[in-house]
Design an enzyme around this catalytic site. Structure first.
Site, PDB file in Angstrom:
ATOM      1  CG  HIS A   1      -0.170   0.121   2.526  1.00 42.58           C
ATOM      2  ND1 HIS A   1       0.314   1.310   3.025  1.00 42.58           N
ATOM      3  CD2 HIS A   1       0.199  -0.824   3.418  1.00 42.58           C
ATOM      4  CE1 HIS A   1       0.934   1.109   4.170  1.00 42.58           C
ATOM      5  NE2 HIS A   1       0.887  -0.193   4.439  1.00 42.58           N
TER       6      HIS A   1
ATOM      7  CD  GLU B   1       2.235  -5.249   8.620  1.00 45.49           C
ATOM      8  OE1 GLU B   1       2.434  -6.479   8.744  1.00 45.49           O
ATOM      9  OE2 GLU B   1       2.933  -4.509   7.910  1.00 45.49           O
TER      10      GLU B   1
END
Length: 220
Positions: free
Chosen positions: A22, A93
């Site tokens: 990202h 994550e």
């Protein structure tokens, strides 16, 4: 746990996996630990998403998955504005427990012993109240294997975070988790893995940032 993808890739065609980290957030920019914390992209992150679109628009991509956290979803929508995107929590994550939301300097002050242990040996040690590397590895690789099985012979993009992408690359390279800190993953970068019909992985592109270079800027 080593995922043997030969057990999942059943077609004769090559399967391509495109891994995309990202774009940047304001918390990333100042060095803050954000695992499941959910900030938006900052202006630089939005620029990186546009650069990804310019890079990926010429590449065939059949299926797109993203972490369900906003920074990954926004990157995926910027990079693939006209394609359907599936959100997948398994590609989040790592959860950093008591480290969440803290700056590196704050970690040194408040959790010095735990932080140094995590940096020294992340396989054995992990953030208090957080997730272990083994736990993240299990959720990421199991979901990835299921996706590659479903889309064998296709080109699949996954927009995720540094931790999950490192896990996938380590698996492809047949490296132990102890190499976790040795794998670089900058914001907005691309890695590409190709799997043959026997599940053997070839890392064709790793942490590529050529599309992110601003006009007139020098490559690092």
């Amino acid at each position: 746990m080593q995922i043997a993808l030969k057990d999942f890739l059943l077609k004769s065609e090559m399967t391509t996996l495109i891994l995309i980290r990202h774009g940047e957030t304001k918390d990333n920019a100042v060095g803050r630990y954000i695992g499941h914390t959910d900030p938006d992209l900052n202006p630089e992150g939005l620029r990186q998403a546009k650069a990804l679109y310019a890079r990926l628009s010429a590449m065939p991509v059949d299926h797109i998955y993203t972490s369900d956290l906003k920074r990954a979803v926004q990157t995926a929508r910027g990079a693939f504005p006209h394609a359907p995107i599936l959100e997948e929590p398994a590609f989040r994550e790592m959860h950093f427990g008591v480290f969440e939301g803290l700056l590196y300097d704050e970690l040194q002050e408040r959790f010095s012993q735990e932080y140094q242990a995590w940096l020294t040996d992340p396989v054995i040690h992990y953030p208090p109240e957080g997730e272990s590397l083994q736990g993240m590895k299990k959720r990421v690789l199991c979901k990835m294997a299921a996706i590659l099985n479903e889309h064998a012979g296709a080109s699949v993009a996954i927009v995720s975070h540094a931790g999950p992408i490192k896990i996938i690359l380590l698996n492809a390279l047949d490296y132990d988790l102890s190499k976790f800190w040795d794998v670089d993953q900058a914001h907005g970068t691309i890695s590409i893995i190709k799997y043959d019909e026997k599940g053997r992985a070839h890392v064709a592109v790793r942490n590529d940032k050529t599309h992110l270079v601003k006009p007139g800027a020098m490559m690092e």
